[in-house]
Design an enzyme around this catalytic site. Structure first.
Site, PDB file in Angstrom:
ATOM      1  N   ALA A  56       0.798  -1.231   0.000  1.00 39.37           N
ATOM      2  CA  ALA A  56       0.000   0.000   0.000  1.00 39.37           C
ATOM      3  C   ALA A  56       0.834   1.285   0.000  1.00 39.37           C
ATOM      4  CB  ALA A  56      -0.963  -0.035   1.186  1.00 39.37           C
ATOM      5  N   ARG A  91      -5.168  -0.069  -8.913  1.00 40.97           N
ATOM      6  CA  ARG A  91      -5.459  -1.124  -7.910  1.00 40.97           C
ATOM      7  C   ARG A  91      -6.484  -0.553  -6.920  1.00 40.97           C
ATOM      8  NH1 ARG A  91      -0.869  -4.672  -5.336  1.00 40.97           N
ATOM      9  NH2 ARG A  91      -2.614  -6.112  -5.118  1.00 40.97           N
ATOM     10  N   GLN A 202       4.236 -13.397  -1.942  1.00 37.85           N
ATOM     11  CA  GLN A 202       5.032 -12.246  -1.484  1.00 37.85           C
ATOM     12  C   GLN A 202       5.838 -12.588  -0.230  1.00 37.85           C
ATOM     13  OE1 GLN A 202       1.793 -12.183  -2.286  1.00 37.85           O
ATOM     14  NE2 GLN A 202       1.126 -10.210  -3.041  1.00 37.85           N
ATOM     15  N   ASP A 243      -3.872  -2.698   3.919  1.00 35.27           N
ATOM     16  CA  ASP A 243      -4.063  -1.882   2.717  1.00 35.27           C
ATOM     17  C   ASP A 243      -5.117  -0.808   2.916  1.00 35.27           C
ATOM     18  OD1 ASP A 243      -3.136  -4.718   1.868  1.00 35.27           O
ATOM     19  OD2 ASP A 243      -2.487  -3.319   0.310  1.00 35.27           O
ATOM     20  N   ASN A 253      -6.387  -6.615   4.491  1.00 35.01           N
ATOM     21  CA  ASN A 253      -4.996  -6.973   4.197  1.00 35.01           C
ATOM     22  C   ASN A 253      -5.017  -8.203   3.294  1.00 35.01           C
ATOM     23  OD1 ASN A 253      -2.159  -6.437   4.564  1.00 35.01           O
ATOM     24  ND2 ASN A 253      -2.048  -8.313   5.767  1.00 35.01           N
ATOM     25  N   LYS A 254      -3.855  -8.625   2.879  1.00 33.84           N
ATOM     26  CA  LYS A 254      -3.739  -9.741   1.937  1.00 33.84           C
ATOM     27  C   LYS A 254      -4.606 -10.931   2.360  1.00 33.84           C
ATOM     28  CE  LYS A 254      -1.903  -9.756  -1.124  1.00 33.84           C
ATOM     29  NZ  LYS A 254      -2.562  -9.447  -2.419  1.00 33.84           N
TER      30      LYS A 254
END
Ligand code: MRU
Length: 362
Positions: A56, A91, A202, A243, A253-254
């Site tokens: 982010a 995004r 990631q 994020d 978040n992810k």
């Protein structure tokens, strides 16, 4: 932070070439260190959407430099407004992107056209510099939590993290990793459990790489391991990034973060989220209902990418014809979060907690 002993930021303007912005190409890490040139706002948008840069805070800084590149080409207001929309759409979940674009646009639209390139550059440089300082301060406050755990346990503190909320996702220090790096500098023995973080890995590619480069003891685990480790007392604290965080403390978040928070709650493991203020969306409350969740291509799920024979290669995992769903993020409700680690201090994940640190938002 260091790569092969040399200090880097994740983004900078190329020396002697003011119309080139350079970033570390995260698509080929950890196997290759490639510096990628961005020469136009369109290329900045592609760098964000293709995840050459990601995380982010770094997405926001990249968009700010994208507007600077736009001003070098044509600083007309209508043109800039179109580019601002294009960058914002690259995004959807990380709110830092819209925050940075709005901040720079606000300055540009109040500046005569001929001065816009230099004003845009100053604004982007400033967002970058502030991000470094904010992440450093997140570490200062997060360190106190780790210190306290160490004073009680007097043995290595095991920290679990998900995705990459490290310095590669910011400009320097990282958010979730800043307390980790500062604990290591303070001489506290730590060990990090690194979730691999499918589909794009990631954790395996980036978090493991940056921890290795900084000499932090760590172990890579598959995404579903965290609950087992917590049941066996092998995790002392979870620290993740975000994020977008709503005014009531819900956190996007992810994908998979929510399941870690559930496991942490069930096992009385403290679950903290580290964030800069640019990640707080003060316009939203109920994160589950209101935060837009990015859906990416099926291919990221049906295939896996890795390094083979000197290059990145993609191999297929599932049968041709099996459809896949690829939700990029999930929302962890505030009730599962032990606290938010910000640059202004640690607070409860609640409206009152956040307003205590950011009273100007009341
Ligand atoms: O899809 P990505 O790699 O951009 O997702 C990144 C994350 O979810 C990070 O944890 C988040 O952006 C916080 S970064 C400091």
């Amino acid at each position: 932070m260091n790569i092969n002993g040399k200090a880097y930021h994740t983004i900078w303007v190329k020396e002697g070439e003011p119309d080139t912005v350079q970033v570390i190409d995260q698509r080929v890490l950890p196997h290759q260190l490639v510096i990628h040139d961005i020469n136009s706002p369109e290329e900045a948008a592609v760098a964000i959407s293709d995840m050459i840069v990601r995380g982010a805070p770094l997405i926001g800084v990249t968009a700010a430099y994208g507007l600077y590149l736009a001003c070098l080409r044509n600083a007309d207001s209508d043109e800039l407004k179109e580019i601002a929309s294009m960058l914002k759409e690259s995004r959807p979940t990380a709110v830092n992107l819209a925050w940075a674009v709005d901040l720079v646009m606000d300055k540009l639209l109040n500046t005569p056209i001929d001065q816009r390139p230099s004003v845009a550059l100053t604004a982007a440089d400033r967002i970058k510099a502030e991000d470094i300082e904010i992440c450093r301060m997140i570490g200062v406050h997060g360190l106190e939590l780790i210190k306290k755990l160490y004073e009680e346990k007097k043995e290595t503190i095991n920290i679990l993290t998900h995705c990459n909320a490290g310095w590669l996702a910011t400009v320097d220090w990282g958010t979730a990793t800043s307390p980790i790096y500062q604990a290591a500098q303070a001489g506290i023995p730590i060990h990090v459990w690194v979730d691999e973080t499918r589909p794009r890995n990631q954790g395996a590619n980036l978090t493991a790489y940056e921890l290795l480069q900084q000499g932090i003891p760590h172990t890579l685990i598959v995404d579903n391991t965290g609950g087992h480790l917590m049941q066996h007392g092998m995790v002392d604290i979870v620290i993740v990034g975000t994020d977008r965080t709503t005014a009531q403390g819900d956190v996007a978040n992810k994908i998979g973060t929510y399941l870690k928070a559930l496991a942490a709650k069930d096992n009385n493991v403290p679950f903290y989220v580290a964030l800069p203020s640019s990640t707080i969306d003060w316009t939203l409350n109920d994160g589950i209902k209101e935060i837009p969740i990015e859906q990416r291509s099926e291919e990221e799920v049906t295939s896996i990418s890795g390094w083979s024979e000197g290059k990145m290669q993609k191999v297929r995992l599932s049968p041709l014809g099996t459809p896949a769903a690829n939700y990029g993020f999930d929302v962890t409700p505030a009730r599962l979060i032990s606290g938010l680690i910000t640059d202004r201090g640690v607070c409860a994940a609640s409206k009152e907690g956040l307003l205590g640190l950011y009273p100007e938002r009341a």
